[in-house]
Design a protein around this motif. Structure first.
Motif, PDB file in Angstrom:
ATOM      1  N   LEU A 126      -4.317 -23.140  -5.913  1.00  0.00           N
ATOM      2  CA  LEU A 126      -4.105 -22.641  -4.559  1.00  0.00           C
ATOM      3  C   LEU A 126      -5.433 -22.383  -3.870  1.00  0.00           C
ATOM      4  N   PRO A 127      -5.497 -22.529  -2.549  1.00  0.00           N
ATOM      5  CA  PRO A 127      -6.713 -22.194  -1.809  1.00  0.00           C
ATOM      6  C   PRO A 127      -6.946 -20.687  -1.823  1.00  0.00           C
ATOM      7  N   PHE A 128      -8.190 -20.292  -1.516  1.00  0.00           N
ATOM      8  CA  PHE A 128      -8.560 -18.883  -1.605  1.00  0.00           C
ATOM      9  C   PHE A 128      -7.691 -18.003  -0.731  1.00  0.00           C
ATOM     10  N   TRP A 129      -7.444 -18.425   0.520  1.00  0.00           N
ATOM     11  CA  TRP A 129      -6.651 -17.588   1.424  1.00  0.00           C
ATOM     12  C   TRP A 129      -5.255 -17.356   0.897  1.00  0.00           C
ATOM     13  N   ARG A 130      -4.698 -18.374   0.230  1.00  0.00           N
ATOM     14  CA  ARG A 130      -3.358 -18.254  -0.335  1.00  0.00           C
ATOM     15  C   ARG A 130      -3.359 -17.289  -1.522  1.00  0.00           C
ATOM     16  N   GLU A 131      -4.399 -17.379  -2.350  1.00  0.00           N
ATOM     17  CA  GLU A 131      -4.543 -16.461  -3.478  1.00  0.00           C
ATOM     18  C   GLU A 131      -4.645 -15.024  -2.978  1.00  0.00           C
ATOM     19  N   LEU A 132      -5.433 -14.813  -1.909  1.00  0.00           N
ATOM     20  CA  LEU A 132      -5.612 -13.471  -1.367  1.00  0.00           C
ATOM     21  C   LEU A 132      -4.307 -12.930  -0.806  1.00  0.00           C
ATOM     22  N   TRP A 133      -3.550 -13.787  -0.128  1.00  0.00           N
ATOM     23  CA  TRP A 133      -2.266 -13.360   0.433  1.00  0.00           C
ATOM     24  C   TRP A 133      -1.287 -12.973  -0.672  1.00  0.00           C
ATOM     25  N   LEU A 134      -1.192 -13.792  -1.716  1.00  0.00           N
ATOM     26  CA  LEU A 134      -0.287 -13.496  -2.818  1.00  0.00           C
ATOM     27  C   LEU A 134      -0.686 -12.198  -3.520  1.00  0.00           C
ATOM     28  N   SER A 135      -1.983 -12.004  -3.706  1.00  0.00           N
ATOM     29  CA  SER A 135      -2.461 -10.787  -4.352  1.00  0.00           C
ATOM     30  C   SER A 135      -2.115  -9.557  -3.534  1.00  0.00           C
ATOM     31  N   ALA A 136      -2.341  -9.624  -2.214  1.00  0.00           N
ATOM     32  CA  ALA A 136      -2.032  -8.490  -1.343  1.00  0.00           C
ATOM     33  C   ALA A 136      -0.529  -8.229  -1.295  1.00  0.00           C
ATOM     34  N   ARG A 137       0.266  -9.293  -1.193  1.00  0.00           N
ATOM     35  CA  ARG A 137       1.719  -9.140  -1.133  1.00  0.00           C
ATOM     36  C   ARG A 137       2.265  -8.519  -2.410  1.00  0.00           C
ATOM     37  N   ASP A 138       1.808  -9.021  -3.562  1.00  0.00           N
ATOM     38  CA  ASP A 138       2.275  -8.479  -4.837  1.00  0.00           C
ATOM     39  C   ASP A 138       1.815  -7.041  -5.029  1.00  0.00           C
ATOM     40  N   SER A 139       0.623  -6.715  -4.527  1.00  0.00           N
ATOM     41  CA  SER A 139       0.129  -5.338  -4.638  1.00  0.00           C
ATOM     42  C   SER A 139       1.018  -4.388  -3.843  1.00  0.00           C
ATOM     43  N   VAL A 140       1.471  -4.822  -2.672  1.00  0.00           N
ATOM     44  CA  VAL A 140       2.376  -3.991  -1.874  1.00  0.00           C
ATOM     45  C   VAL A 140       3.699  -3.799  -2.604  1.00  0.00           C
ATOM     46  N   ARG A 141       4.190  -4.854  -3.219  1.00  0.00           N
ATOM     47  CA  ARG A 141       5.458  -4.753  -3.955  1.00  0.00           C
ATOM     48  C   ARG A 141       5.325  -3.816  -5.148  1.00  0.00           C
ATOM     49  N   ILE A 142       4.191  -3.882  -5.827  1.00  0.00           N
ATOM     50  CA  ILE A 142       3.951  -2.961  -6.943  1.00  0.00           C
ATOM     51  C   ILE A 142       3.782  -1.539  -6.424  1.00  0.00           C
ATOM     52  N   LEU A 143       3.117  -1.387  -5.274  1.00  0.00           N
ATOM     53  CA  LEU A 143       2.943  -0.066  -4.685  1.00  0.00           C
ATOM     54  C   LEU A 143       4.285   0.570  -4.367  1.00  0.00           C
ATOM     55  N   ILE A 144       5.221  -0.215  -3.860  1.00  0.00           N
ATOM     56  CA  ILE A 144       6.553   0.315  -3.561  1.00  0.00           C
ATOM     57  C   ILE A 144       7.218   0.803  -4.836  1.00  0.00           C
ATOM     58  N   ARG A 145       7.132  -0.007  -5.902  1.00  0.00           N
ATOM     59  CA  ARG A 145       7.697   0.412  -7.185  1.00  0.00           C
ATOM     60  C   ARG A 145       7.025   1.684  -7.694  1.00  0.00           C
ATOM     61  N   ALA A 146       5.694   1.732  -7.585  1.00  0.00           N
ATOM     62  CA  ALA A 146       4.958   2.902  -8.059  1.00  0.00           C
ATOM     63  C   ALA A 146       5.312   4.145  -7.244  1.00  0.00           C
ATOM     64  N   THR A 147       5.527   3.967  -5.937  1.00  0.00           N
ATOM     65  CA  THR A 147       5.888   5.095  -5.081  1.00  0.00           C
ATOM     66  C   THR A 147       7.261   5.636  -5.454  1.00  0.00           C
ATOM     67  N   VAL A 148       8.206   4.747  -5.719  1.00  0.00           N
ATOM     68  CA  VAL A 148       9.543   5.184  -6.143  1.00  0.00           C
ATOM     69  C   VAL A 148       9.445   5.996  -7.428  1.00  0.00           C
ATOM     70  N   TRP A 149       8.665   5.482  -8.390  1.00  0.00           N
ATOM     71  CA  TRP A 149       8.464   6.230  -9.632  1.00  0.00           C
ATOM     72  C   TRP A 149       7.772   7.564  -9.367  1.00  0.00           C
ATOM     73  N   GLY A 150       6.786   7.562  -8.459  1.00  0.00           N
ATOM     74  CA  GLY A 150       6.074   8.797  -8.154  1.00  0.00           C
ATOM     75  C   GLY A 150       6.983   9.856  -7.564  1.00  0.00           C
ATOM     76  N   VAL A 151       7.850   9.458  -6.627  1.00  0.00           N
ATOM     77  CA  VAL A 151       8.798  10.402  -6.026  1.00  0.00           C
ATOM     78  C   VAL A 151       9.772  10.918  -7.074  1.00  0.00           C
ATOM     79  N   LEU A 152      10.257  10.012  -7.953  1.00  0.00           N
ATOM     80  CA  LEU A 152      11.184  10.426  -9.002  1.00  0.00           C
ATOM     81  C   LEU A 152      10.531  11.423  -9.962  1.00  0.00           C
ATOM     82  N   LEU A 153       9.305  11.138 -10.366  1.00  0.00           N
ATOM     83  CA  LEU A 153       8.595  12.042 -11.267  1.00  0.00           C
ATOM     84  C   LEU A 153       8.279  13.366 -10.580  1.00  0.00           C
ATOM     85  N   PHE A 154       8.006  13.313  -9.285  1.00  0.00           N
ATOM     86  CA  PHE A 154       7.768  14.533  -8.517  1.00  0.00           C
ATOM     87  C   PHE A 154       9.006  15.422  -8.535  1.00  0.00           C
ATOM     88  N   ALA A 155      10.175  14.820  -8.319  1.00  0.00           N
ATOM     89  CA  ALA A 155      11.425  15.583  -8.321  1.00  0.00           C
ATOM     90  C   ALA A 155      11.717  16.149  -9.711  1.00  0.00           C
TER      91      ALA A 155
END
Length: 269
Positions: A126-155
């Motif tokens: 893949l070209p660099f811009w595509r790699e960067l987009w996939l990395s950023a997109r997947d990081s956001v998806r992981i962040l959402i999962r991590a946030t859900v876990w964080g809220v659950l652990l907080f409760a």
């Protein structure tokens, strides 16, 4: 339990790898330093204005008698800061990896090449811009999962006894898993594995992943340590990814840095 020890070994071996390759280590420090400044500023802001946010969110406590209103809001302020710190640990790696995508990808390729019997590293198509987009997109998806876990652990952390004993331990294991996912995404994404496939692969050997990620998460709680451990963490994650995929490894050849094999990149899959 052997996988726990193997995971920790990859964490140590990654630090040893960058210690033997000083030039790679120096360049790979820059993204972590930038991310550190951003996170310190955010945590300082939370420490300064966190009490005001809690007071605004709990108007019902205005009519409580002293000292119960102060104790209640003080407790919530402390929990809010702890949650912010947990999210900082969970997301620091993702933000740093997005900032330092070219640095860390080059570092991971060199580790792959040094461990490969034929001295070559898998290359992305893949070209660099595509790699960067996939990395950023997947990081956001992981962040959402991590946030859900964080809220659950907080409760769950509000529960008597369990919230002060079991939940913090569980939190470190959750943090370790997400750290390992973020770091192994560099070598695994170069091999064409999408997020769902990567998560399935990591879940298949949770003890190995926890052995690597949990000690790293604990170390990242120490101020400034994350910046200096980040290059070695990327190197160790590359070694971990090779183990997860069952790839053959060979001894590193001498002290010279092998040049990763180059390949013409296509526009997309």
């Amino acid at each position: 339990m052997r996988d726990l020890g193997a995971g920790f070994k990859y964490l140590v071996e990654g630090q040893r790898w960058v210690a033997r390759h000083g030039r790679q280590y120096g360049f790979a420090l820059l993204p972590g330093l930038i991310a550190l400044v951003l996170y310190v500023a955010a945590l300082v802001a939370l420490a300064i204005w966190g009490e005001g946010v809690v007071t605004w969110a709990t108007p019902f406590a205005d009519h409580w008698s002293s000292p119960w209103d102060t104790l209640f809001r003080g407790f919530l302020t402390a929990v809010l800061f702890a949650l912010g710190l947990l999210l900082a640990v969970l997301t620091f790696t993702a933000v740093t990896l997005v900032i330092g995508q070219p640095f860390y990808d080059n570092l991971s390729e060199r580790v792959d090449a040094s461990e490969s019997p034929d001295g070559t590293a898998p290359q992305s198509t893949l070209p660099f811009w595509r790699e960067l987009w996939l990395s950023a997109r997947d990081s956001v998806r992981i962040l959402i999962r991590a946030t859900v876990w964080g809220v659950l652990l907080f409760a769950l952390g509000l529960l008597p006894f369990v919230g002060q004993t079991v939940i913090p331990v569980l939190g470190f294991f959750v943090t370790g898993f997400f750290l390992a996912e973020e770091l192994t995404s560099i070598p695994l994404q170069r091999r064409g594995l999408d997020l769902r496939t990567r998560l399935t692969l990591l879940r298949s050997r949770r003890l190995l992943v926890w052995g690597y990620g949990t000690p790293l998460g604990l170390a990242f709680l120490v101020p400034f340590v994350a910046v200096f451990l980040m290059p070695g963490a990327v190197a160790g994650a590359t070694l971990l990814a090779r183990d997860l995929l069952g790839e053959e490894s060979g001894p590193e050849s001498g002290s010279t840095e092998p040049e990763p094999a180059t390949q013409e990149q296509t526009t997309d899959r």
